[in-house]
Structures are given as C-alpha cells and as structure tokens.
Scaffold this motif. Structure first.
Motif, short mmCIF file in Angstrom:
data_model
loop_
_atom_site.label_atom_id
_atom_site.label_comp_id
_atom_site.label_asym_id
_atom_site.label_seq_id
_atom_site.Cartn_x
_atom_site.Cartn_y
_atom_site.Cartn_z
N GLY A 327 0.63 -1.21 0.18
CA GLY A 327 -0.01 0.20 -0.03
C GLY A 327 1.29 1.48 -0.01
O GLY A 327 0.23 2.02 -1.03
N ALA A 328 2.02 1.28 0.77
CA ALA A 328 3.23 2.28 1.10
C ALA A 328 3.36 2.82 -0.20
O ALA A 328 3.77 3.71 -0.81
CB ALA A 328 3.62 2.35 1.92
N ALA A 329 3.92 1.76 -1.49
CA ALA A 329 4.66 1.39 -2.75
C ALA A 329 4.14 2.03 -3.40
O ALA A 329 3.91 3.42 -4.17
CB ALA A 329 5.34 0.56 -2.64
N GLU A 330 2.38 1.51 -3.90
CA GLU A 330 1.54 2.21 -4.29
C GLU A 330 1.18 4.23 -3.77
O GLU A 330 0.71 4.71 -5.39
CB GLU A 330 -0.24 1.36 -4.08
CG GLU A 330 -0.93 1.27 -5.71
CD GLU A 330 -2.39 0.41 -5.00
OE1 GLU A 330 -3.40 1.38 -5.60
OE2 GLU A 330 -1.77 -0.37 -4.83
N GLN A 377 -1.08 17.23 -2.99
CA GLN A 377 -2.76 17.52 -2.50
C GLN A 377 -1.60 15.84 -1.96
O GLN A 377 -1.89 15.30 -0.78
CB GLN A 377 -3.38 17.66 -2.34
CG GLN A 377 -4.24 17.46 -1.31
CD GLN A 377 -6.02 17.79 -1.52
OE1 GLN A 377 -6.24 16.55 -0.57
NE2 GLN A 377 -6.45 18.44 -2.39
N SER A 378 -2.11 14.99 -3.48
CA SER A 378 -2.41 13.85 -3.07
C SER A 378 -0.66 13.04 -2.33
O SER A 378 -0.66 11.82 -1.87
CB SER A 378 -2.39 13.13 -4.19
OG SER A 378 -1.01 13.35 -5.40
N THR A 379 0.37 13.87 -2.64
CA THR A 379 1.57 13.49 -2.42
C THR A 379 1.31 13.33 -0.75
O THR A 379 2.69 12.91 0.69
CB THR A 379 2.68 14.04 -2.89
OG1 THR A 379 2.92 15.76 -2.42
CG2 THR A 379 2.70 13.90 -3.91
N VAL A 380 1.16 14.38 -0.12
CA VAL A 380 0.41 14.45 1.29
C VAL A 380 -0.39 14.00 2.75
O VAL A 380 -0.25 13.24 3.12
CB VAL A 380 0.48 15.71 1.98
CG1 VAL A 380 0.38 16.19 3.04
CG2 VAL A 380 2.01 16.96 1.36
N ASN A 381 -1.41 13.54 1.58
CA ASN A 381 -2.51 13.56 2.43
C ASN A 381 -2.74 11.30 2.07
O ASN A 381 -1.45 11.48 1.66
CB ASN A 381 -4.58 13.71 1.80
CG ASN A 381 -4.62 13.06 0.68
OD1 ASN A 381 -3.74 11.84 -0.33
ND2 ASN A 381 -5.25 14.05 0.18
N HIS A 382 -3.50 10.85 3.44
CA HIS A 382 -3.30 9.54 3.29
C HIS A 382 -2.24 8.83 3.59
O HIS A 382 -1.34 7.69 3.09
CB HIS A 382 -3.91 9.10 2.47
CG HIS A 382 -5.27 9.40 2.28
ND1 HIS A 382 -6.34 9.97 1.28
CD2 HIS A 382 -6.56 8.53 3.39
CE1 HIS A 382 -7.28 10.30 1.62
NE2 HIS A 382 -7.66 8.87 2.76
N VAL A 387 7.13 9.70 4.43
CA VAL A 387 6.79 8.80 5.61
C VAL A 387 6.35 7.01 4.45
O VAL A 387 6.68 6.21 5.55
CB VAL A 387 5.26 8.94 6.52
CG1 VAL A 387 5.04 8.31 7.44
CG2 VAL A 387 5.98 10.52 6.61
N MET A 388 5.83 7.24 3.93
CA MET A 388 5.84 5.47 3.02
C MET A 388 7.11 5.02 2.66
O MET A 388 7.19 4.13 3.14
CB MET A 388 4.94 6.58 2.07
CG MET A 388 3.14 6.32 1.99
SD MET A 388 2.47 5.23 3.21
CE MET A 388 2.31 6.08 4.31
N ARG A 389 7.74 5.79 2.02
CA ARG A 389 9.44 5.98 1.42
C ARG A 389 9.65 5.01 3.12
O ARG A 389 10.78 4.12 3.06
CB ARG A 389 10.26 6.18 1.31
CG ARG A 389 9.49 6.86 -0.03
CD ARG A 389 10.65 7.90 -0.82
NE ARG A 389 10.41 7.57 -2.37
CZ ARG A 389 10.03 8.71 -2.74
NH1 ARG A 389 9.49 9.93 -2.19
NH2 ARG A 389 9.86 8.26 -3.82
N ASP A 390 9.66 5.65 4.36
CA ASP A 390 10.07 5.31 5.04
C ASP A 390 9.57 3.69 5.98
O ASP A 390 10.27 2.89 6.20
CB ASP A 390 10.22 5.86 6.93
CG ASP A 390 10.05 5.82 7.93
OD1 ASP A 390 11.79 5.07 7.99
OD2 ASP A 390 10.09 4.92 8.94
N ASP A 411 6.56 5.35 15.46
CA ASP A 411 5.48 4.76 15.49
C ASP A 411 4.78 5.96 14.18
O ASP A 411 3.51 6.83 14.45
CB ASP A 411 4.65 4.75 16.86
CG ASP A 411 4.19 6.89 17.20
OD1 ASP A 411 5.62 6.78 17.42
OD2 ASP A 411 4.63 6.71 18.28
N VAL A 412 5.53 6.77 13.59
CA VAL A 412 5.42 7.80 13.07
C VAL A 412 3.84 6.90 12.16
O VAL A 412 4.39 5.97 10.97
CB VAL A 412 6.24 8.44 12.13
CG1 VAL A 412 5.93 9.13 10.61
CG2 VAL A 412 6.80 9.82 12.85
N ALA A 413 2.85 7.65 11.52
CA ALA A 413 1.40 7.70 10.62
C ALA A 413 1.42 8.58 9.72
O ALA A 413 1.77 9.65 10.50
CB ALA A 413 1.21 6.09 10.85
#
Ligand SMILES: Cc1cc2nc3c(=O)[nH]c(=O)nc-3n(C[C@H](O)[C@H](O)[C@H](O)COP(=O)(O)OP(=O)(O)OC[C@H]3O[C@@H](n4cnc5c(N)ncnc54)[C@H](O)[C@@H]3O)c2cc1C
Length: 415
Positions: A327-330, A377-382, A387-390, A411-413
């Motif tokens: 999910g993070a990769a997507e 915007q889509s690179t920040v929300n959800h 953070v997804m790369r992490d 616990d960053v999310a």
C-alpha cells in the motif's frame, strides 16, 4: 501471472460503461462539481446514486448480510474504475467507514451501519488530523473520556474533508489521558448531528478561483471540526478501547490502494494521450513533436507501472492477504506520477494551460492549471510520500532504523 480480465468481468465493464454513457448527463456532472465544491447533492445526483444502489454496485464485495452483493473484489475494482474515469465518482464500497467496520466492528455495528452505508444513507468523514499533528498522528490530543455508559469528547480536528455532508465522523481520540503516543487511542463512529459538534469551513487553494468540474483533487473546501463536551453512547466505540491505532492503520492501508487512488493519479496521462490522439487542430503541431512524443511515452510507461501495482494490491486483497509495504509503495508511485504528469502536461500545452479558471484565456476552463495545483495534495494526504518511503524501507525491505540524528519516530504514520 495473468492480468487479463475474464469474459464475465469484461462484460461487467461493458455494462457499467453503457450505464455511464446513458446516465452521466451534463446536469449530473454539474451537480457532481457542486458536491465537490461542498454544496451538497442535487436531485439528479441523488437519483443516480439510488439507481447505482438498485443495481447492486455500491458495495459489491461486502457480504450480503450487511447490504453488499458478496461479489469479487475485482468486480468492485472494475465498477470503481469506470466511474472514477468517467466522472470522478467514488462508488464500489471503498473509503474509510465501511471496510474498517467490516474489519473491526461488532456484529451489532456491522448490522447497524453497513446496510445503511451501502445505500449511502450513512457516510463518513475522517477525523484524524489535528492542528498540531498530521503526519505525527500519534501525538493527537482530542480526548474521549468514559463516564458510565457514555464517552465525553473534547478537542479539535482539522482538514476534515466532507464534514459538512457526512452523517458520521470516523474519529480517532485519546481514551486514556495518561497514555502516550499510539497507546490509549480509540476509534468512534460519531453522528455529526450530536450536540456540541461545530463544523467550520476551511477553504482550499481550489476555491478561489473555483476549480472546474473534472479537476483532480479539485475540492474547494475542507473543514475544522470542534468537539465541546460531546456525549456519545459507549456503543459508538469501534473495536476495543485502546486499539484505535491498529483499527486506524487497517483503514488507512485500504484507503491507499484501489481504483480510485490509482486513477486519480494516472487520469491526467490518459487525458493528454486522448487529446493528442484526437482530431483537435489545436494540438496538431504537438502530436508530431518528437520531444512531446518521448515525454508522453515516459508518462505512459509510468502509468502502466502504477496500474500493475494496483493490480497486485487487488490480488492481495482478493486472497484475503494483508499489505506489508505494498500500500505504501502504491501511495508513493501514483501521487508522484500524478505530479510529474500534470507538470509535463503544463509544459507541453504551454502558457495558456497554466491559466486558472478565472482567466478568460484559460483553456478547457483552466482544468490543467487546477490539476497542477491539486496534484501535490495527494503526495501528503493518507500518508505523505516521505513517510511511505520510510515504511517501505523498514517493513518492506527490513532496513534498520536510521541513526538517531535523522531518526523518524517509530510510530510515525499519517492520514
Ligand atoms: C485538502 C486536504 C484534505 C485533507 N483531508 C483530511 C481528512 O479528511 N481527514 C484527516 O484526518 N486529515 C485530512 N487531511 C490532512 C492530511 O492528512 C495532513 O495534511 C497530512 O497528514 C500531513 O500532516 P500535516 O499537514 O500536519 O503536515 P506535517 O506533518 O507537518 O508534514 C509536512 C511535511 O513534512 C514531512 N514529514 C513530517 N514528519 C516526517 C518524518 N518523520 N519523516 C520524514 N518526513 C516527515 C511530511 O512528509 C510532509 O511532507 C487533509 C489535508 C489536505 C491538504
């Protein structure tokens, strides 16, 4: 590995396309744009949603006993894809509320909320972010303190999109005031008409001037939501008290994938390819320009990669699997493609494509310029791409945590 759809699935796609051709009229598009602008749903849009529900397309993969069709995830994907591509409408059962209730709700909650949600009588907005925390969600302060058979909620949420229309808020709050970080958080399904809730508009960059219909991330409004001694029955708690972090993370992972997420990113590439292929005289010179053709080929290749990643997520969901870092990769590849595509399209189409809707010289009512504004915007929300790369590095690749100086919190999310 076979990514081809079956004959039945293709027939389903054809029937959805035929329905869209007949029912998505100019009036419906206008009402959809008004709804995106925070003006509520018009009569044509309501009638359309009822018809979509009657056809059983609103919650295809949910179990029948909870208002769904008991159908395949891939069928739901096909329906969702066609509606997003045609008119940015999100149908099919995705979103914050339903899937999370299916995963974490009690039997009573499933029976209470899901049939109504499958008919859009219940809709959810997402109450995660607060003024001092978005990415660092575990720092949230909104409190829900148990008093007898009730919880009393006090605090503030911010950027709560669609709070002005939703019937319920999917609220993450701190139930144990002495707890730290993600321990002691819980999720509540709170009716928006509960006394003590105040919704204030927060206008986005797309509001002035207003983004035209069909803009990606063209919402002109999000909200602040205030809770002042809001009392809700304990039955509003979703999952166990104190288990809100895992309930939330399951919901977030589901929101990071799927037809909607993928198409919001690659639609702009599909649009420019269609425009260049069309007989439109305005783009005749561009069509044969080698630099333009090279750029388009690059974008198209990236778009196919995004699509394949989505297919992988659909395949994992269909088999009942859980995402590790897929999910993070997507969530990284799609939004970043969307930004690159809107930038490239602006360069290809030239200065007139960079004029917003208020300019008399804007082309296509300024949709290209508004898409460019909205894509970031889509690179920040959800969950921001950083953070997804992490998550990909640590959960997907098993990389060690970074040394303390540059160390992101465990616990960053984000939402
Ligand atoms: C239009 C819009 C609609 C939204 N809708 C909703 C909604 O419906 N419900 C909801 O709850 N929220 C919503 N949000 C909020 C959104 O989820 C947050 O904006 C997001 O989580 C980022 O939080 P922040 O704005 O506080 O930015 P910050 O957390 O301050 O982040 C700013 C930047 O710093 C980076 N960063 C932060 N921490 C780290 C780290 N540890 N390592 C590396 N990089 C880091 C981030 O990646 C980001 O690029 C919405 C936001 C927008 C803009």
């Amino acid at each position: 590995m076979d990514f081809v759809f079956t004959d039945d699935e293709e027939a389903m796609r054809a029937s959805v396309q035929a329905f869209i051709a007949e029912h998505i009229t100019d009036e419906v598009r206008k009402e959809l744009a008004d709804a995106h602008a925070g003006m509520g749903k018009g009569p044509q849009l309501r009638a359309l949603q009822e018809e979509i529900y009657r056809r059983g397309w609103l919650a295809i993969s949910w179990p029948k006993e909870y208002g769904g069709q008991g159908g395949a995830t891939v069928t739901q994907y096909i329906v969702e894809e066609e509606f997003v591509r045609a008119c940015d409408m999100r149908v099919g059962g995705g979103g914050t509320g339903g899937p999370a209730i299916l995963a974490s709700g009690t039997e009573q909650q499933k029976r209470e909320y899901l049939p109504a949600a499958s008919q859009l009588q219940i809709t959810f907005c997402q109450g995660y972010s607060e003024p001092h925390c978005g990415t660092d969600l575990a720092a949230l302060r909104c409190r829900a303190i148990r008093k007898g058979d009730k919880y009393v909620i006090n605090g503030q949420k911010i950027y709560t999109t669609n709070a002005q229309n939703a019937t319920h808020i999917f609220l993450l709050a701190r139930t144990n005031p002495d707890s730290r970080r993600q321990a002691g958080l819980s999720v509540f399904l709170v009716p928006m008409n509960t006394p003590g809730i105040t919704v204030r508009p927060l206008w986005t960059i797309q509001n002035d001037p207003k983004a035209p219909p069909n803009t990606t991330y063209g919402e002109s409004r999000t909200n602040e939501v205030f809770f002042d001694d809001v009392e809700v029955p304990a039955s509003c708690l979703l999952g166990e008290e104190g288990d809100g972090w895992s309930v939330t993370q399951r919901g977030l992972n589901l929101d990071r994938v799927g037809a909607w997420r993928y198409l919001m990113s690659v639609r702009r590439t599909e649009d420019i390819v269609n425009l260049l292929k069309s007989g439109d005289d305005r783009v005749a010179g561009l069509r044969n320009d080698p630099a333009v053709r090279d750029k388009i080929a690059d974008l198209w290749t990236e778009a196919q990669m995004c699509r394949l990643m989505t297919m992988r997520s659909i395949s994992i969901s269909s088999r009942g699997g859980k995402f590790v870092s897929e999910g993070a990769a997507e969530k990284v590849t799609g939004p970043e493609h969307g930004v690159r595509a809107t930038e490239a399209i602006s360069q290809i189409l030239g200065p007139y494509a960079e004029q917003l809707s208020s300019s008399p010289e804007a082309i296509e009512s300024g949709v290209y310029a508004h898409n460019l504004q909205g894509a970031f915007q889509s690179t920040v929300n959800h969950g921001s791409v950083q953070v997804m790369r992490d998550q990909i590095a640590r959960k997907g690749l098993g990389m060690p945590k970074p040394p303390s100086a540059a160390k992101p919190r465990r616990d960053v999310a984000s939402v």
